[in-house]
Design an enzyme around this catalytic site. Structure first.
Site, PDB file in Angstrom:
ATOM      1  CB  ILE A  81    -115.117  67.009  55.784  1.00 22.37           C
ATOM      2  CG1 ILE A  81    -115.970  67.607  56.823  1.00 22.37           C
ATOM      3  CG2 ILE A  81    -114.050  65.816  56.135  1.00 22.37           C
ATOM      4  CD1 ILE A  81    -117.277  68.386  56.386  1.00 22.37           C
ATOM      5  CD  GLU A 158    -121.313  59.349  53.577  1.00 22.87           C
ATOM      6  OE1 GLU A 158    -120.373  58.331  53.216  1.00 22.87           O
ATOM      7  OE2 GLU A 158    -121.500  60.219  52.926  1.00 22.87           O
ATOM      8  N   GLY A 299    -120.142  63.381  50.078  1.00 24.03           N
ATOM      9  CA  GLY A 299    -120.337  62.728  51.307  1.00 24.03           C
ATOM     10  C   GLY A 299    -119.367  63.500  52.346  1.00 24.03           C
ATOM     11  CD  GLU A 300    -114.667  63.747  52.375  1.00 20.78           C
ATOM     12  OE1 GLU A 300    -114.445  64.825  52.639  1.00 20.78           O
ATOM     13  OE2 GLU A 300    -114.006  62.903  51.520  1.00 20.78           O
ATOM     14  N   GLY A 301    -120.021  64.934  55.048  1.00 19.71           N
ATOM     15  CA  GLY A 301    -120.451  66.006  55.600  1.00 19.71           C
ATOM     16  C   GLY A 301    -120.206  67.303  55.085  1.00 19.71           C
TER      17      GLY A 301
END
Length: 334
Positions: A81, A158, A299-301
């Protein structure tokens, strides 16, 4: 406004509908901002991190300490990210919503810790009603500060070992779908681990019984990071911000948010189709059309970050592309 926006889109120098989903996004953003010339200001992705008591049951292939280790990686700007954020000029914020670790103060870390991880929802609710309220309050404060900088488009990521289990439980409860449909391998589990994960989650569902109230579902199965994402989405909607929805876990948070305020769907842009198996089913439940499918499940955006250039493209073509009249190009024959 909708007629004026659609006319502007249709009169660009192109066949009707030929920019596909980008035309839908341009129309959506114009309607949210009530403008024929919308703008995107200070795009931001906020990563909420938290630990889960259910991780104690072995539902993930990774140990729980990976949560805090990845937060440190975010702060060192070494994660995916961070890379995609730098590439696309997106500001990245990291929030400790409830990691089972005491972090040293860091200028890039927002401390919003509600607890040292949630309860184990195999034997109790993940959090108390008071903790859930605190998650929403802290999330609103975070989004308000970001909004006050001039940001009008925000995405949420997240980090939390065990949070695909949390998301699967939320999805099963809200969508009334069997856990086998909602549960994926998560962080690189094998088929035997997946079967064990489903068995454990069924035991959790049997323990708590049927729950119909969305807030009780979130209290029972949510992580502190999932609850704060839900609260942050609601806060962003109330400020009329554009909301970039990432993958499976953030969509689970959105499931609760859209049940609380159905109009939030007007502001939500679904960035990608996660390769986590439940995500396709939850998007079908929501009748949501994601921008890209890159088979990502990190994930992580990261889905927000890679999709943001497409959102920019939608705004730029609306604002800068010539119309048939301005370019002196003939329209099609009737």
């Amino acid at each position: 406004m909708i007629q004026d926006l659609q006319h502007k889109i249709d009169m660009k120098t192109k066949p009707l509908g030929s920019l596909g989903i980008l035309e839908n996004v341009a129309l959506q953003i114009g309607l949210v901002q009530q403008s024929l010339t919308p703008i995107l200001n200070k795009p931001t992705v906020v990563i909420f991190a938290g630990d889960h008591g259910i991780a104690e049951e072995g539902v993930s292939a990774y140990p729980q300490e990976v949560t805090y280790q990845m937060v440190l990686n975010f702060l060192s700007k070494g994660a995916a990210i961070n890379v995609f954020g730098r590439q696309n000029d997106i500001d990245i914020k990291i929030v400790d919503a409830g990691v089972k670790f005491d972090f040293e103060p860091h200028p890039d870390l927002i401390t919003a810790k509600v607890g040292m991880g949630t309860g184990n929802f195999l034997i109790e609710k993940a959090m108390t009603a008071e903790q859930l309220d605190l998650c929403f309050n802290k999330a609103d404060q975070i989004v308000t500060k970001i909004f006050d900088t001039g940001c009008n488009i925000i995405g949420f990521g997240e980090m939390g070992i065990g949070n695909t289990s949390s998301a699967a439980m939320i999805m099963s409860s809200i969508c009334n779908l069997p856990l086998e449909v909602c549960t994926g391998k998560g962080t690189a589990s094998n088929n035997d681990q997946l079967a064990n994960k489903v068995r454990i989650l069924k035991d959790c569902q049997n323990f708590h019984g049927v729950i119909n109230d969305p807030m009780e579902v979130l209290q029972t199965y949510g992580g502190f990071e999932v609850a704060q994402i839900c609260g942050a989405m609601l806060s962003a909607y109330k400020k009329n911000m554009l909301i970039m929805v990432d993958g499976f876990i953030t969509t689970a948070a959105y499931l609760i948010a859209v049940h609380l305020i159905p109009e939030i769907k007007n502001n939500a842009i679904f960035c990608h189709l996660s390769d986590e198996s439940g995500h396709q089913h939850v998007l079908e439940f929501l009748k949501a059309d994601p921008l890209v499918n890159l088979r990502m499940r990190l994930g992580e955006g990261t889905g927000c970050a890679v999709a943001y250039p497409l959102i920019k493209s939608a705004v730029h073509f609306l604002n800068e592309m010539a119309s048939f009249d301005s370019a002196g190009v003939s329209t099609k024959n009737d």
